[in-house]
Design an enzyme around this catalytic site. Structure first.
Site, PDB file in Angstrom:
ATOM      1  N   ALA A  84       0.840  -1.205   0.000  1.00  0.00           N
ATOM      2  CA  ALA A  84       0.000   0.000   0.000  1.00  0.00           C
ATOM      3  C   ALA A  84       0.870   1.247   0.000  1.00  0.00           C
ATOM      4  O   ALA A  84       1.789   1.384   0.805  1.00  0.00           O
ATOM      5  CB  ALA A  84      -0.904   0.002   1.235  1.00  0.00           C
ATOM      6  N   SER A  87       1.688   6.060  -5.297  1.00  0.00           N
ATOM      7  CA  SER A  87       2.728   5.504  -6.171  1.00  0.00           C
ATOM      8  C   SER A  87       3.095   6.347  -7.394  1.00  0.00           C
ATOM      9  O   SER A  87       3.963   5.944  -8.158  1.00  0.00           O
ATOM     10  CB  SER A  87       2.286   4.113  -6.644  1.00  0.00           C
ATOM     11  N   THR A 132      11.054   0.484  -4.347  1.00  0.00           N
ATOM     12  CA  THR A 132      11.291   0.830  -5.749  1.00  0.00           C
ATOM     13  C   THR A 132      12.761   1.159  -6.000  1.00  0.00           C
ATOM     14  O   THR A 132      13.454   1.651  -5.095  1.00  0.00           O
ATOM     15  CB  THR A 132      10.426   2.064  -6.110  1.00  0.00           C
ATOM     16  N   ASP A 133      13.209   0.956  -7.241  1.00  0.00           N
ATOM     17  CA  ASP A 133      14.590   1.332  -7.584  1.00  0.00           C
ATOM     18  C   ASP A 133      14.765   2.849  -7.576  1.00  0.00           C
ATOM     19  O   ASP A 133      15.894   3.351  -7.575  1.00  0.00           O
ATOM     20  CB  ASP A 133      15.011   0.742  -8.938  1.00  0.00           C
ATOM     21  N   GLU A 134      13.645   3.601  -7.547  1.00  0.00           N
ATOM     22  CA  GLU A 134      13.740   5.066  -7.596  1.00  0.00           C
ATOM     23  C   GLU A 134      14.410   5.637  -6.351  1.00  0.00           C
ATOM     24  O   GLU A 134      14.886   6.775  -6.366  1.00  0.00           O
ATOM     25  CB  GLU A 134      12.356   5.683  -7.837  1.00  0.00           C
ATOM     26  N   TYR A 156       8.007  11.396  -4.250  1.00  0.00           N
ATOM     27  CA  TYR A 156       7.619   9.976  -4.168  1.00  0.00           C
ATOM     28  C   TYR A 156       8.792   9.133  -3.685  1.00  0.00           C
ATOM     29  O   TYR A 156       8.677   8.392  -2.698  1.00  0.00           O
ATOM     30  CB  TYR A 156       7.129   9.474  -5.537  1.00  0.00           C
ATOM     31  N   LYS A 160       9.452   6.909  -0.236  1.00  0.00           N
ATOM     32  CA  LYS A 160       9.726   5.466  -0.240  1.00  0.00           C
ATOM     33  C   LYS A 160      11.072   5.185   0.453  1.00  0.00           C
ATOM     34  O   LYS A 160      11.187   4.222   1.212  1.00  0.00           O
ATOM     35  CB  LYS A 160       9.748   4.913  -1.669  1.00  0.00           C
ATOM     36  N   ASN A 185      10.504  -0.302 -13.018  1.00  0.00           N
ATOM     37  CA  ASN A 185       9.147   0.034 -13.509  1.00  0.00           C
ATOM     38  C   ASN A 185       8.395  -1.208 -13.985  1.00  0.00           C
ATOM     39  O   ASN A 185       8.921  -1.965 -14.798  1.00  0.00           O
ATOM     40  CB  ASN A 185       9.240   1.005 -14.694  1.00  0.00           C
ATOM     41  N   LEU A 196       2.909   5.924 -17.635  1.00  0.00           N
ATOM     42  CA  LEU A 196       3.258   6.078 -19.061  1.00  0.00           C
ATOM     43  C   LEU A 196       2.535   5.096 -20.005  1.00  0.00           C
ATOM     44  O   LEU A 196       1.836   5.531 -20.929  1.00  0.00           O
ATOM     45  CB  LEU A 196       4.779   5.933 -19.252  1.00  0.00           C
ATOM     46  N   ASN A 255      11.850   6.471 -23.225  1.00  0.00           N
ATOM     47  CA  ASN A 255      10.391   6.645 -23.272  1.00  0.00           C
ATOM     48  C   ASN A 255       9.882   6.770 -24.702  1.00  0.00           C
ATOM     49  O   ASN A 255       8.846   6.201 -25.053  1.00  0.00           O
ATOM     50  CB  ASN A 255       9.990   7.897 -22.485  1.00  0.00           C
ATOM     51  N   HIS A 290      13.177  15.497 -13.327  1.00  0.00           N
ATOM     52  CA  HIS A 290      12.966  14.204 -13.990  1.00  0.00           C
ATOM     53  C   HIS A 290      14.235  13.349 -13.992  1.00  0.00           C
ATOM     54  O   HIS A 290      15.232  13.700 -14.625  1.00  0.00           O
ATOM     55  CB  HIS A 290      12.536  14.512 -15.441  1.00  0.00           C
TER      56      HIS A 290
HETATM   57  P1  NAD Z   1      -1.054   1.472  -7.030  1.00  0.00           P
HETATM   58  O1  NAD Z   1      -1.098   2.954  -6.880  1.00  0.00           O
HETATM   59  O2  NAD Z   1      -1.597   0.845  -8.265  1.00  0.00           O
HETATM   60  O3  NAD Z   1      -1.809   0.778  -5.800  1.00  0.00           O
HETATM   61  C1  NAD Z   1      -1.650   1.217  -4.475  1.00  0.00           C
HETATM   62  C2  NAD Z   1      -2.703   0.511  -3.628  1.00  0.00           C
HETATM   63  O4  NAD Z   1      -2.514   0.920  -2.267  1.00  0.00           O
HETATM   64  C3  NAD Z   1      -4.143   0.872  -4.009  1.00  0.00           C
HETATM   65  O5  NAD Z   1      -4.933  -0.293  -4.040  1.00  0.00           O
HETATM   66  C4  NAD Z   1      -4.585   1.807  -2.894  1.00  0.00           C
HETATM   67  O6  NAD Z   1      -5.986   1.755  -2.642  1.00  0.00           O
HETATM   68  C5  NAD Z   1      -3.785   1.269  -1.716  1.00  0.00           C
HETATM   69  N1  NAD Z   1      -3.576   2.276  -0.667  1.00  0.00           N
HETATM   70  C6  NAD Z   1      -3.090   3.552  -0.831  1.00  0.00           C
HETATM   71  N2  NAD Z   1      -3.064   4.186   0.362  1.00  0.00           N
HETATM   72  C7  NAD Z   1      -3.504   3.288   1.295  1.00  0.00           C
HETATM   73  C8  NAD Z   1      -3.670   3.338   2.697  1.00  0.00           C
HETATM   74  N3  NAD Z   1      -3.425   4.469   3.382  1.00  0.00           N
HETATM   75  N4  NAD Z   1      -4.120   2.249   3.339  1.00  0.00           N
HETATM   76  C9  NAD Z   1      -4.398   1.111   2.651  1.00  0.00           C
HETATM   77  N5  NAD Z   1      -4.279   1.007   1.315  1.00  0.00           N
HETATM   78  C10 NAD Z   1      -3.841   2.080   0.647  1.00  0.00           C
HETATM   79  O7  NAD Z   1       0.464   1.081  -6.799  1.00  0.00           O
HETATM   80  P2  NAD Z   1       1.360  -0.054  -7.507  1.00  0.00           P
HETATM   81  O8  NAD Z   1       1.913   0.484  -8.756  1.00  0.00           O
HETATM   82  O9  NAD Z   1       0.602  -1.337  -7.520  1.00  0.00           O
HETATM   83  O10 NAD Z   1       2.557  -0.141  -6.461  1.00  0.00           O
HETATM   84  C11 NAD Z   1       2.469  -0.985  -5.314  1.00  0.00           C
HETATM   85  C12 NAD Z   1       3.744  -0.865  -4.499  1.00  0.00           C
HETATM   86  O11 NAD Z   1       4.873  -1.217  -5.294  1.00  0.00           O
HETATM   87  C13 NAD Z   1       4.011   0.549  -3.994  1.00  0.00           C
HETATM   88  O12 NAD Z   1       4.534   0.462  -2.694  1.00  0.00           O
HETATM   89  C14 NAD Z   1       5.056   1.100  -4.962  1.00  0.00           C
HETATM   90  O13 NAD Z   1       5.865   2.064  -4.342  1.00  0.00           O
HETATM   91  C15 NAD Z   1       5.829  -0.163  -5.299  1.00  0.00           C
HETATM   92  N6  NAD Z   1       6.475  -0.191  -6.638  1.00  0.00           N
HETATM   93  C16 NAD Z   1       5.770   0.124  -7.761  1.00  0.00           C
HETATM   94  C17 NAD Z   1       6.408   0.043  -9.014  1.00  0.00           C
HETATM   95  C18 NAD Z   1       5.626   0.338 -10.294  1.00  0.00           C
HETATM   96  O14 NAD Z   1       6.220   0.314 -11.388  1.00  0.00           O
HETATM   97  N7  NAD Z   1       4.320   0.586 -10.267  1.00  0.00           N
HETATM   98  C19 NAD Z   1       7.728  -0.342  -9.098  1.00  0.00           C
HETATM   99  C20 NAD Z   1       8.415  -0.654  -7.927  1.00  0.00           C
HETATM  100  C21 NAD Z   1       7.769  -0.586  -6.705  1.00  0.00           C
HETATM  101  P1  TYD Z   2       5.763   6.823 -14.956  1.00  0.00           P
HETATM  102  O1  TYD Z   2       4.943   5.752 -15.597  1.00  0.00           O
HETATM  103  O2  TYD Z   2       5.063   7.965 -14.292  1.00  0.00           O
HETATM  104  O3  TYD Z   2       6.768   6.085 -13.952  1.00  0.00           O
HETATM  105  P2  TYD Z   2       8.050   6.683 -13.147  1.00  0.00           P
HETATM  106  O4  TYD Z   2       8.020   8.155 -13.188  1.00  0.00           O
HETATM  107  O5  TYD Z   2       7.801   6.162 -11.767  1.00  0.00           O
HETATM  108  O6  TYD Z   2       9.247   6.091 -13.809  1.00  0.00           O
HETATM  109  O7  TYD Z   2       6.726   7.439 -16.064  1.00  0.00           O
HETATM  110  C1  TYD Z   2       7.631   6.636 -16.794  1.00  0.00           C
HETATM  111  C2  TYD Z   2       8.454   7.554 -17.658  1.00  0.00           C
HETATM  112  O8  TYD Z   2       7.598   8.145 -18.654  1.00  0.00           O
HETATM  113  C3  TYD Z   2       9.049   8.730 -16.898  1.00  0.00           C
HETATM  114  O9  TYD Z   2      10.346   9.012 -17.448  1.00  0.00           O
HETATM  115  C4  TYD Z   2       8.111   9.892 -17.169  1.00  0.00           C
HETATM  116  C5  TYD Z   2       7.587   9.581 -18.564  1.00  0.00           C
HETATM  117  N1  TYD Z   2       6.200  10.032 -18.856  1.00  0.00           N
HETATM  118  C6  TYD Z   2       5.937  10.754 -20.029  1.00  0.00           C
HETATM  119  O10 TYD Z   2       6.837  11.079 -20.823  1.00  0.00           O
HETATM  120  N2  TYD Z   2       4.649  11.117 -20.269  1.00  0.00           N
HETATM  121  C7  TYD Z   2       3.623  10.795 -19.436  1.00  0.00           C
HETATM  122  O11 TYD Z   2       2.453  11.179 -19.718  1.00  0.00           O
HETATM  123  C8  TYD Z   2       3.910  10.049 -18.258  1.00  0.00           C
HETATM  124  C9  TYD Z   2       2.814   9.682 -17.289  1.00  0.00           C
HETATM  125  C10 TYD Z   2       5.223   9.664 -18.009  1.00  0.00           C
END
Ligand code: NAD
Ligand code: TYD
Length: 350
Positions: A84, A87, A132-134, A156, A160, A185, A196, A255, A290
């Site tokens: 949770a 993100s 996250t790797d970020e 963000y 994290k 990602n 994206l 991208n 960025h």
């Molecule tokens: P997401 O935004 O799709 O989902 C987040 C979920 O957390 C949602 O279901 C939301 O309702 C729930 N949530 C938010 N606040 C809450 C709270 N206060 N209490 C309970 N639930 C809550 O996110 P995601 O992309 O599935 O990412 C999940 C995890 O993985 C995050 O911790 C993120 O930092 C990490 N992560 C994501 C990526 C990616 O590429 N998306 C990569 C590496 C790590």
């Molecule tokens: P995003 O999916 O937001 O993931 P993160 O920022 O966590 O890596 O974005 C991926 C890459 O795409 C990032 O370099 C930002 C870029 N981006 C765009 O160029 N246009 C967009 O509309 C979005 C949402 C992201």
């Protein structure tokens, strides 16, 4: 053997894949999805598993330490997989406080709930934090390893990184068994269309401009979400307390190349003349701060757990486009109402 598992954020993009994998693969486990259902959480993501006897849903906030504690006690939870979070980097730029509250304070509250419920009886317990790797920042050459210094550069990633430090601090200070994985990602089905890849697919389908930030030269390492869920399964079962595990696909793309690839696939699938979607590409003002490149070395996870990515990017992207084209209603539901307001505000000034 841990068999009663609380998955926070299980209604989100990655969480729902983790819930689906665990519910189907481990019928003798109890899987509790604890989710507040923010704009990003959607029970539609779990329709195929919601009636399975080993699946339970609790609508709850990680900030609500009483409910989290009660839930851990009620289901005799011995493993927590904590996903949770808020993100999305763009949202964090507009609203950093919300990211600090959910991602930092929320994680501390959940750690406290686990600590109280387990009451120093940590045998067989595990708090597994998904990061996250970020948190490593931007890297021009080479790869992030688990010992790379943290250098978060967006609100963000700062939130994290802070939550990662608290997880390790609870392990070091109180002996709470806790570990972390940091992934690159993700992409795939059920990805909220503010990120994206799903945003571009949605805009192509609706003939809307495709907003590429800056020159589109930023590089991300893309991993199919099911591969991430399998990595979480491997680390949950084989990982050790106090350790950090990097996860990634060794799959770096700029991208603009990702967007062009999507354009070609969508044109083909929709029977459009080649080049139709690419005409929608619009270079817009860059995201502030960025990060230029993320690249992660998943060697430790591969050697210590046997996990490896299985989905080639071209296959995963094609599956993803097919999923969005076949799930128009899901896309319409999540992009109506508040999302439209958000989208218009985000892009009005670009
Ligand atoms: P997401 O935004 O799709 O989902 C987040 C979920 O957390 C949602 O279901 C939301 O309702 C729930 N949530 C938010 N606040 C809450 C709270 N206060 N209490 C309970 N639930 C809550 O996110 P995601 O992309 O599935 O990412 C999940 C995890 O993985 C995050 O911790 C993120 O930092 C990490 N992560 C994501 C990526 C990616 O590429 N998306 C990569 C590496 C790590
Ligand atoms: P995003 O999916 O937001 O993931 P993160 O920022 O966590 O890596 O974005 C991926 C890459 O795409 C990032 O370099 C930002 C870029 N981006 C765009 O160029 N246009 C967009 O509309 C979005 C949402 C992201």
């Amino acid at each position: 053997m841990r068999k009663s598992i609380l998955i926070t954020g299980g209604a989100g993009f990655i969480g729902s894949q983790v819930v689906r994998l665990f519910v189907n693969k481990y019928p003798d486990y109890t899987i509790v999805n604890y989710d507040k259902l923010t704009y990003a959480g959607n029970l539609e993501n779990l329709r195929d598993v919601e009636n399975k006897p080993n699946y339970h849903f609790v609508k709850g906030d990680i900030l609500d330490v009483e409910l989290a504690l009660k839930t851990v006690q009620k289901f005799n939870i011995d493993g927590i997989i904590h996903l949770a979070a808020e993100s999305h980097v763009d949202r964090s730029i507009h609203n950093p406080d919300e990211f600090a509250v959910t991602n930092i304070i929320g994680t501390i509250r959940l750690l406290k709930a686990a600590q109280t419920a387990w009451n120093d009886n940590y045998d067989g317990k595990m708090f597994y934090h998904i990061s996250t790797d970020e948190v490593y920042g931007s890297i021009s050459t080479g790869y992030f390893t688990e010992t790379t210094s943290l250098d978060p550069r967006s609100p963000y990633s700062a939130s994290k990184a802070s939550s990662d430090h608290f997880v390790l601090a609870f392990n070091n200070t109180y002996g709470l068994p806790a570990m972390i994985s940091r992934c690159s990602n993700n992409y795939g089905p059920y990805h909220f269309p503010e990120k994206l890849i799903p945003l571009m697919i949605n805009n192509m389908v609706n003939n809307k401009p495709l907003p590429v930030y800056g020159k589109g030269e930023n590089i991300r390492d893309w991993l199919y979400v099911e591969d991430h869920a399998r990595a979480i399964d491997a680390i949950f079962h084989k990982g050790k307390a106090g350790e950090i595990y990097n996860i990634g696909g060794n799959n770096e793309w700029t991208n603009i190349d990702v967007v062009k690839l999507l354009c070609r696939i969508v044109d083909k699938k929709l029977g459009r003349e080649e080049g139709t979607s690419a005409k929608l590409i619009t270079f817009v003002k860059d995201r502030p701060g960025h990060d230029l490149r993320y690249a992660i070395d998943p060697g430790k996870t591969i050697s210590e757990t046997g996990w490896r990515p299985e989905t080639a990017f071209e296959d995963g992207i094609e599956k993803t486009v097919d999923w969005y084209l076949n799930n128009e209603n899901w896309l319409k539901n999540v992009t109506s109402g508040a999302y439209l307001q958000y989208y218009n505000t985000m892009y009005a000034n670009r």
